[in-house]
Scaffold this active site. Structure first.
Site, PDB file in Angstrom:
ATOM      1  CE  LYS A  13       3.543  -2.722  -0.218  1.00  0.00           C
ATOM      2  NZ  LYS A  13       2.830  -3.621  -1.159  1.00  0.00           N
ATOM      3  NE  ARG A  87       0.789   1.802  -4.225  1.00  0.00           N
ATOM      4  CZ  ARG A  87       0.317   1.257  -3.103  1.00  0.00           C
ATOM      5  NH1 ARG A  87       0.587   1.776  -1.930  1.00  0.00           N
ATOM      6  NH2 ARG A  87      -0.425   0.180  -3.163  1.00  0.00           N
ATOM      7  NE  ARG A 126      -4.993  -8.084   1.244  1.00  0.00           N
ATOM      8  CZ  ARG A 126      -4.082  -7.205   0.844  1.00  0.00           C
ATOM      9  NH1 ARG A 126      -2.836  -7.313   1.271  1.00  0.00           N
ATOM     10  NH2 ARG A 126      -4.391  -6.234   0.024  1.00  0.00           N
ATOM     11  NE  ARG A 160      -6.954  -3.256   0.649  1.00  0.00           N
ATOM     12  CZ  ARG A 160      -5.724  -2.880   0.360  1.00  0.00           C
ATOM     13  NH1 ARG A 160      -4.760  -3.089   1.244  1.00  0.00           N
ATOM     14  NH2 ARG A 160      -5.436  -2.308  -0.784  1.00  0.00           N
ATOM     15  NE  ARG A 171      -4.705  -3.207  -4.915  1.00  0.00           N
ATOM     16  CZ  ARG A 171      -5.112  -4.145  -4.038  1.00  0.00           C
ATOM     17  NH1 ARG A 171      -6.191  -4.845  -4.261  1.00  0.00           N
ATOM     18  NH2 ARG A 171      -4.410  -4.359  -2.953  1.00  0.00           N
TER      19      ARG A 171
HETATM   20  P1  AMP Z   1      -2.403  -0.316  -0.233  1.00  0.00           P
HETATM   21  O1  AMP Z   1      -3.162  -0.486   1.047  1.00  0.00           O
HETATM   22  O2  AMP Z   1      -0.983   0.096   0.000  1.00  0.00           O
HETATM   23  O3  AMP Z   1      -2.537  -1.506  -1.139  1.00  0.00           O
HETATM   24  O4  AMP Z   1      -3.082   0.926  -1.002  1.00  0.00           O
HETATM   25  C1  AMP Z   1      -4.446   0.881  -1.394  1.00  0.00           C
HETATM   26  C2  AMP Z   1      -4.711   1.944  -2.439  1.00  0.00           C
HETATM   27  O5  AMP Z   1      -4.454   3.250  -1.889  1.00  0.00           O
HETATM   28  C3  AMP Z   1      -3.844   1.879  -3.682  1.00  0.00           C
HETATM   29  O6  AMP Z   1      -4.341   0.954  -4.642  1.00  0.00           O
HETATM   30  C4  AMP Z   1      -3.927   3.319  -4.180  1.00  0.00           C
HETATM   31  O7  AMP Z   1      -5.179   3.589  -4.765  1.00  0.00           O
HETATM   32  C5  AMP Z   1      -3.859   4.103  -2.867  1.00  0.00           C
HETATM   33  N1  AMP Z   1      -2.463   4.386  -2.444  1.00  0.00           N
HETATM   34  C6  AMP Z   1      -1.838   3.909  -1.337  1.00  0.00           C
HETATM   35  N2  AMP Z   1      -0.587   4.375  -1.244  1.00  0.00           N
HETATM   36  C7  AMP Z   1      -0.396   5.162  -2.334  1.00  0.00           C
HETATM   37  C8  AMP Z   1       0.700   5.910  -2.822  1.00  0.00           C
HETATM   38  N3  AMP Z   1       1.893   5.952  -2.172  1.00  0.00           N
HETATM   39  N4  AMP Z   1       0.537   6.597  -3.976  1.00  0.00           N
HETATM   40  C9  AMP Z   1      -0.632   6.589  -4.651  1.00  0.00           C
HETATM   41  N5  AMP Z   1      -1.713   5.880  -4.250  1.00  0.00           N
HETATM   42  C10 AMP Z   1      -1.609   5.169  -3.096  1.00  0.00           C
END
Ligand code: AMP
Length: 214
Positions: A13, A87, A126, A160, A171
């Site tokens: 994404k 989400r 990654r 990360r 996740r």
């Molecule tokens: P991402 O970079 O999108 O993989 O997000 C990393 C982490 O941020 C996720 O594993 C969640 O802990 C938190 N997070 C990001 N976006 C959301 C969301 N829309 N709702 C809840 N937690 C989020």
């Protein structure tokens, strides 16, 4: 034009959102990036979410909806790419209401379909450039031998903290329990298009452009 890129962690994404920012001048709204910024800034909210994120669990709807609300209310002519948001069904409802209240709409929801084994392979390999965020993968797109980022020449790369197998498992579970119902939600609304997220990066980009130009 406002769109959602929907898919599990590692579906690509962020990579595709960055292409759309460059090619169409759209604005990427990644709640993951916003939360990481809050964490790095040491703010009270950032400290509260750090542990939840490290474990791979979802942050509360209230916090992420608050972050997105500020951006939507500020508005942007070229349109938003929602990356990693919504989400949950509550977030999806809130997004619909926020867009409606500000006289905006949702033009497409693109589901980036990938299989779980590919996700684990992608995520554990990654890394990103510390300066510009360009994404690398130990197997498919390694950091150049001269140690310099292909985009900006930066020499610092980071992984990360939640890109490890244990957090990834959580996740993925969060995705299947709380986020995957959004596929049915947007399908029923008539907004969903599914594309093959496992194709080459350029082919995925072409599929997304086709959806946006349709
Ligand atoms: P991402 O970079 O999108 O993989 O997000 C990393 C982490 O941020 C996720 O594993 C969640 O802990 C938190 N997070 C990001 N976006 C959301 C969301 N829309 N709702 C809840 N937690 C989020």
């Amino acid at each position: 034009m406002n769109i959602i890129l929907l898919g599990p962690p590692g579906a690509g994404k962020g990579t595709q959102a960055r292409h759309l920012v460059e090619s169409r001048g759209m604005v990427q709204l990644s709640t993951g990036d916003m939360l990481r910024e809050a964490k790095d800034s040491g703010s009270e909210m950032g400290q509260r979410v750090a542990e939840v994120m490290a474990k791979g669990q979802l942050v509360t709807d209230e916090i992420v909806i608050g972050l997105i609300r500020e951006k939507i209310e500020a508005g942007d002519g070229a349109g938003f790419i929602f990356d990693g948001f919504p989400r949950t069904l509550a977030q999806a409802d809130a997004l619909g209401e926020l867009l409606e209240a500000t006289g905006q709409g949702l033009d497409a929801v693109i589901e980036m379909a990938v299989d779980d084994e590919a996700l684990v392979r992608r995520i554990t390999a990654r890394s990103t450039c510390g300066s510009c965020g360009e994404v690398y993968n130990d197997i498919t797109k390694p950091i150049p031998a001269d140690g310099k980022c292909v985009k900006c020449g930066g020499t610092e790369f980071k992984r990360r903290p939640d890109d490890n197998e244990e957090s990834l498992r959580t996740r993925l579970m969060e995705y299947y329990k709380k986020t995957s119902p959004l596929i049915g939600y947007y399908y029923a609304k008539g907004d969903l298009t599914k594309i093959d997220g496992l194709a080459e990066i350029d082919a995925v980009r072409d599929s997304i452009n086709e959806v946006l130009d349709a």
